[in-house]
Design an enzyme around this catalytic site. Structure first.
Site, short mmCIF file in Angstrom:
data_model
loop_
_atom_site.label_atom_id
_atom_site.label_comp_id
_atom_site.label_asym_id
_atom_site.label_seq_id
_atom_site.Cartn_x
_atom_site.Cartn_y
_atom_site.Cartn_z
N LYS A 98 -5.49 22.10 -5.83
CA LYS A 98 -5.01 23.21 -4.98
C LYS A 98 -3.83 23.98 -5.57
O LYS A 98 -3.78 25.20 -5.48
CB LYS A 98 -4.62 22.69 -3.59
CG LYS A 98 -5.81 22.24 -2.76
CD LYS A 98 -5.35 21.83 -1.38
CE LYS A 98 -6.50 21.34 -0.53
NZ LYS A 98 -6.10 21.15 0.87
N ASP A 143 -5.88 26.27 5.69
CA ASP A 143 -5.57 25.05 6.47
C ASP A 143 -4.75 25.37 7.73
O ASP A 143 -5.01 24.83 8.80
CB ASP A 143 -4.81 24.03 5.62
CG ASP A 143 -5.72 23.34 4.63
OD1 ASP A 143 -6.94 23.31 4.87
OD2 ASP A 143 -5.21 22.83 3.61
#
Ligand code: ATR
Length: 279
Positions: A65, A101
């Site tokens: 990420k 997220d």
């Protein structure tokens, strides 16, 4: 044919193919979504071959990420703060990155606990890792006036808090005082791995938490963690982590395949069945 995938190392346990596969079928889209095991030393090659592979985009999971964040264009302010990307998409031949997220977290919270009002009280967040950052960013953006950050490693909480202090009050607290910090809080969120299947249990005393508070555990295996069970028993509204996983997938699917998909009870039960089959 439109193509997307999820990359990680390892990638075996990702449930993203199940979610996107379900939507592709449901919306009758001529597309594919698969898993790709990409070791860290092959990440650059993978990203460079996007066009050649005909990919519309991908999801990104551990450990890529942060590296992807530095390799693609990032225009979203929230993603810039987080420094981590979980969704990549192509626009005019260029790769763009987004972190969904926080959106997944807050969408699921608003749907599951409609009585929760961000402006009215303090939120206690347990943990200070990547997931915590996304949660704190989403809460701050929603207008929460005070965030109390509790973490075993205090310096890590302090580093995270400093990213948001220009926007709202963020205090940091050692794990040992977690139960005291719950007094008069409106929301408690667990972002640590405590309570996850195979991990240490969460032994937080909830006595001081108001019964009107909402308790959200982003852990979703098991679906009902011990923290949620104890919170439910004392009358708190509880929110499990599966909805966050499902809702964070929505923006990616829309960007790649052009349809905004719905998180339905049917999709929810499909993933629950998969979790049960593998536990
Ligand atoms: P993620 O990106 O999913 O948030 P992470 O960055 O590894 O994962 O963060 C895990 C979180 O769980 C951290 O807040 C970690 O605390 P530390 O920062 O002190 O490591 C927390 N955590 C993990 N095991 C823990 C334990 N046994 N007791 C308390 N906190 C724990």
């Amino acid at each position: 044919m439109l193509k997307a995938c999820v990359i990680g190392w390892p990638i075996k346990h990702s449930r993203s193919p199940l979610i996107h596969g379900h939507w592709l079928k449901h919306y009758n889209i001529d597309g594919t979504y698969d898993k790709r095991a990409v070791p860290p030393d092959q990440l650059a090659t993978f990203l460079a071959s996007f066009e050649e592979q005909g990919l519309a985009g991908c999801n990104v999971t551990v450990p890529h990420k942060e590296n992807v964040f530095h390799s693609v264009a990032v225009t979203d302010p929230l993603t810039r703060i987080l420094g981590a990307v979980n969704t990549v998409f192509v626009r005019d031949g260029e790769l763009f990155g987004l972190n969904t997220d926080g959106m997944g977290f807050i969408t699921h919270l608003r749907k599951s606990a409609p009585a929760w009002k961000p402006q009215t009280g303090a939120a206690v967040v347990l943990g200070a890792g990547g997931a915590s950052q996304a949660v704190v960013a989403a809460l701050v953006e929603a207008g929460v006036p005070e965030v109390r950050l509790v973490n075993r490693t205090l310096e890590r909480a302090e580093r995270l808090a400093n990213k948001f202090r220009h926007k709202t009050t963020v205090t940091t607290h050692a794990w040992e005082v977690a139960s005291d910090v719950l007094a008069d809080a409106d929301l408690l969120v667990n972002t640590t791995t405590l309570g996850m299947a195979g991990s240490t249990s969460m032994e937080l005393q909830l006595d001081r938490l108001p019964q009107t508070a909402t308790v959200y555990d982003i852990v979703y295996v098991p679906l009902e963690t011990e923290l949620l069970r104890r919170a439910k028993d004392r009358g708190n509204t509880v929110v499990d982590g599966l909805g966050m996983l499902l809702h964070q997938a929505v923006p990616g699917f829309e960007l790649w395949f052009g349809v905004r998909p719905e998180v339905t009870p049917h999709l929810h039960s499909l993933i629950v069945a998969d979790i049960e089959a593998h536990s």
